[in-house]
Design a protein around this motif. Structure first.
Motif, PDB file in Angstrom:
ATOM      1  N   TYR A  23       0.843  -1.189   0.000  1.00 36.59           N
ATOM      2  CA  TYR A  23       0.000   0.000   0.000  1.00 36.59           C
ATOM      3  C   TYR A  23       0.878   1.237   0.000  1.00 36.59           C
ATOM      4  O   TYR A  23       1.944   1.251   0.619  1.00 36.59           O
ATOM      5  CB  TYR A  23      -0.916   0.014   1.236  1.00 36.59           C
ATOM      6  CG  TYR A  23      -1.980  -1.050   1.177  1.00 36.59           C
ATOM      7  CD1 TYR A  23      -3.167  -0.827   0.490  1.00 36.59           C
ATOM      8  CD2 TYR A  23      -1.781  -2.289   1.774  1.00 36.59           C
ATOM      9  CE1 TYR A  23      -4.138  -1.813   0.413  1.00 36.59           C
ATOM     10  CE2 TYR A  23      -2.755  -3.285   1.703  1.00 36.59           C
ATOM     11  CZ  TYR A  23      -3.930  -3.032   1.021  1.00 36.59           C
ATOM     12  OH  TYR A  23      -4.884  -4.011   0.939  1.00 36.59           O
ATOM     13  N   SER A  24       0.407   2.278  -0.646  1.00 36.24           N
ATOM     14  CA  SER A  24       1.116   3.562  -0.651  1.00 36.24           C
ATOM     15  C   SER A  24       0.883   4.323   0.637  1.00 36.24           C
ATOM     16  O   SER A  24       1.732   5.105   1.062  1.00 36.24           O
ATOM     17  CB  SER A  24       0.647   4.427  -1.820  1.00 36.24           C
ATOM     18  OG  SER A  24       0.905   3.775  -3.035  1.00 36.24           O
ATOM     19  N   LEU A  25      -0.275   4.092   1.263  1.00 34.60           N
ATOM     20  CA  LEU A  25      -0.664   4.819   2.466  1.00 34.60           C
ATOM     21  C   LEU A  25      -1.802   4.061   3.134  1.00 34.60           C
ATOM     22  O   LEU A  25      -2.592   3.410   2.450  1.00 34.60           O
ATOM     23  CB  LEU A  25      -1.126   6.230   2.084  1.00 34.60           C
ATOM     24  CG  LEU A  25      -1.509   7.168   3.203  1.00 34.60           C
ATOM     25  CD1 LEU A  25      -0.920   8.551   2.953  1.00 34.60           C
ATOM     26  CD2 LEU A  25      -3.016   7.265   3.316  1.00 34.60           C
ATOM     27  N   ILE A  26      -1.890   4.164   4.447  1.00 33.37           N
ATOM     28  CA  ILE A  26      -2.970   3.517   5.200  1.00 33.37           C
ATOM     29  C   ILE A  26      -3.705   4.570   6.004  1.00 33.37           C
ATOM     30  O   ILE A  26      -3.093   5.331   6.760  1.00 33.37           O
ATOM     31  CB  ILE A  26      -2.407   2.440   6.153  1.00 33.37           C
ATOM     32  CG1 ILE A  26      -1.718   1.331   5.357  1.00 33.37           C
ATOM     33  CG2 ILE A  26      -3.510   1.881   7.050  1.00 33.37           C
ATOM     34  CD1 ILE A  26      -0.928   0.350   6.200  1.00 33.37           C
ATOM     35  N   VAL A  55       5.690   2.725   5.329  1.00 33.01           N
ATOM     36  CA  VAL A  55       4.350   3.025   4.813  1.00 33.01           C
ATOM     37  C   VAL A  55       3.699   4.083   5.718  1.00 33.01           C
ATOM     38  O   VAL A  55       3.671   3.926   6.935  1.00 33.01           O
ATOM     39  CB  VAL A  55       3.469   1.756   4.696  1.00 33.01           C
ATOM     40  CG1 VAL A  55       3.193   1.122   6.043  1.00 33.01           C
ATOM     41  CG2 VAL A  55       2.157   2.078   3.982  1.00 33.01           C
ATOM     42  N   PRO A  56       3.222   5.184   5.146  1.00 38.41           N
ATOM     43  CA  PRO A  56       2.575   6.197   5.968  1.00 38.41           C
ATOM     44  C   PRO A  56       1.246   5.656   6.529  1.00 38.41           C
ATOM     45  O   PRO A  56       0.448   5.063   5.798  1.00 38.41           O
ATOM     46  CB  PRO A  56       2.322   7.352   5.005  1.00 38.41           C
ATOM     47  CG  PRO A  56       3.202   7.094   3.832  1.00 38.41           C
ATOM     48  CD  PRO A  56       3.354   5.613   3.753  1.00 38.41           C
ATOM     49  N   ARG A  91      -6.850  16.041   2.460  1.00 45.20           N
ATOM     50  CA  ARG A  91      -6.095  16.223   1.210  1.00 45.20           C
ATOM     51  C   ARG A  91      -4.643  16.593   1.493  1.00 45.20           C
ATOM     52  O   ARG A  91      -3.722  16.070   0.869  1.00 45.20           O
ATOM     53  CB  ARG A  91      -6.744  17.307   0.349  1.00 45.20           C
ATOM     54  CG  ARG A  91      -7.955  16.862  -0.386  1.00 45.20           C
ATOM     55  CD  ARG A  91      -8.428  17.959  -1.316  1.00 45.20           C
ATOM     56  NE  ARG A  91      -9.692  17.590  -1.888  1.00 45.20           N
ATOM     57  CZ  ARG A  91     -10.722  18.420  -2.051  1.00 45.20           C
ATOM     58  NH1 ARG A  91     -10.621  19.682  -1.717  1.00 45.20           N
ATOM     59  NH2 ARG A  91     -11.854  17.993  -2.574  1.00 45.20           N
ATOM     60  N   PHE A  92      -4.459  17.513   2.433  1.00 47.98           N
ATOM     61  CA  PHE A  92      -3.104  17.951   2.771  1.00 47.98           C
ATOM     62  C   PHE A  92      -2.294  16.782   3.340  1.00 47.98           C
ATOM     63  O   PHE A  92      -1.138  16.579   2.957  1.00 47.98           O
ATOM     64  CB  PHE A  92      -3.150  19.107   3.776  1.00 47.98           C
ATOM     65  CG  PHE A  92      -1.790  19.594   4.162  1.00 47.98           C
ATOM     66  CD1 PHE A  92      -1.057  20.408   3.308  1.00 47.98           C
ATOM     67  CD2 PHE A  92      -1.237  19.230   5.377  1.00 47.98           C
ATOM     68  CE1 PHE A  92       0.212  20.845   3.654  1.00 47.98           C
ATOM     69  CE2 PHE A  92       0.041  19.667   5.734  1.00 47.98           C
ATOM     70  CZ  PHE A  92       0.759  20.474   4.876  1.00 47.98           C
ATOM     71  N   ALA A  93      -2.889  16.004   4.237  1.00 47.40           N
ATOM     72  CA  ALA A  93      -2.185  14.856   4.827  1.00 47.40           C
ATOM     73  C   ALA A  93      -1.846  13.823   3.759  1.00 47.40           C
ATOM     74  O   ALA A  93      -0.733  13.293   3.736  1.00 47.40           O
ATOM     75  CB  ALA A  93      -3.032  14.228   5.933  1.00 47.40           C
ATOM     76  N   THR A  96       0.994  15.314   1.566  1.00 48.24           N
ATOM     77  CA  THR A  96       2.246  15.387   2.314  1.00 48.24           C
ATOM     78  C   THR A  96       2.886  14.013   2.490  1.00 48.24           C
ATOM     79  O   THR A  96       4.069  13.825   2.213  1.00 48.24           O
ATOM     80  CB  THR A  96       2.001  16.023   3.697  1.00 48.24           C
ATOM     81  OG1 THR A  96       1.477  17.342   3.503  1.00 48.24           O
ATOM     82  CG2 THR A  96       3.270  16.090   4.510  1.00 48.24           C
ATOM     83  N   HIS A  97       2.097  13.045   2.932  1.00 43.35           N
ATOM     84  CA  HIS A  97       2.662  11.736   3.246  1.00 43.35           C
ATOM     85  C   HIS A  97       2.910  10.885   2.005  1.00 43.35           C
ATOM     86  O   HIS A  97       3.850  10.081   1.996  1.00 43.35           O
ATOM     87  CB  HIS A  97       1.802  11.023   4.295  1.00 43.35           C
ATOM     88  CG  HIS A  97       1.889  11.725   5.613  1.00 43.35           C
ATOM     89  ND1 HIS A  97       2.987  11.640   6.421  1.00 43.35           N
ATOM     90  CD2 HIS A  97       1.034  12.568   6.228  1.00 43.35           C
ATOM     91  CE1 HIS A  97       2.802  12.384   7.490  1.00 43.35           C
ATOM     92  NE2 HIS A  97       1.624  12.965   7.393  1.00 43.35           N
ATOM     93  N   LEU A  98       2.136  11.049   0.978  1.00 43.71           N
ATOM     94  CA  LEU A  98       2.423  10.328  -0.264  1.00 43.71           C
ATOM     95  C   LEU A  98       3.672  10.898  -0.933  1.00 43.71           C
ATOM     96  O   LEU A  98       4.493  10.132  -1.443  1.00 43.71           O
ATOM     97  CB  LEU A  98       1.224  10.381  -1.207  1.00 43.71           C
ATOM     98  CG  LEU A  98       0.044   9.513  -0.784  1.00 43.71           C
ATOM     99  CD1 LEU A  98      -1.168   9.815  -1.670  1.00 43.71           C
ATOM    100  CD2 LEU A  98       0.397   8.036  -0.832  1.00 43.71           C
ATOM    101  N   GLN A  99       3.846  12.210  -0.891  1.00 39.30           N
ATOM    102  CA  GLN A  99       5.051  12.825  -1.456  1.00 39.30           C
ATOM    103  C   GLN A  99       6.286  12.376  -0.670  1.00 39.30           C
ATOM    104  O   GLN A  99       7.307  12.039  -1.259  1.00 39.30           O
ATOM    105  CB  GLN A  99       4.954  14.344  -1.440  1.00 39.30           C
ATOM    106  CG  GLN A  99       3.974  14.913  -2.447  1.00 39.30           C
ATOM    107  CD  GLN A  99       4.435  14.661  -3.864  1.00 39.30           C
ATOM    108  OE1 GLN A  99       4.130  13.627  -4.442  1.00 39.30           O
ATOM    109  NE2 GLN A  99       5.143  15.595  -4.418  1.00 39.30           N
TER     110      GLN A  99
END
Length: 104
Positions: A23-26, A55-56, A91-93, A96-99
């Motif tokens: 996963y890219s993010l959880i 993983v974020p 959206r910001f989170a 930020t975390h995917l970047q």
């Protein structure tokens, strides 16, 4: 927005999903049946999976006191978003975390 999304009904299902798929993010709800999000996060971080430490994981919870934020951070979560969800904060989170994850 083009995201592929999976969902889990509880922390145990979420942990098992993570262990079997990348996963890219959880987005992790803190209060879930069977295993809460704090325990699921601790187990993700303690696992030997290649991305367990990177993983974020973003907490999604109605618990918005500083002690709740601290508990999420101590469990290994990267961010905390209080419910009701502010779409701009989410959206910001995500951005930020995917970047940040792409730079690792």
């Amino acid at each position: 927005r083009g995201a592929e999304v999976d969902s889990a009904g509880n922390g145990e299902e979420g942990l098992n999903a993570f262990l079997h798929k990348d996963y890219s993010l959880i987005l992790m709800d803190v209060r879930m049946p069977i295993m809460d999000g704090l325990e699921a996060t601790r187990r993700i971080r303690a696992s030997s999976k290649h991305d367990a430490a990177t993983v974020p994981i973003i907490a999604m919870t109605a618990n918005a006191m500083q002690e709740d934020k601290d508990a999420c951070q101590n469990a290994g979560m990267n961010a905390h978003i209080a419910k009701p969800i502010d779409v701009n904060e989410l959206r910001f989170a995500l951005f930020t975390h995917l970047q940040a994850a792409r730079k690792i």
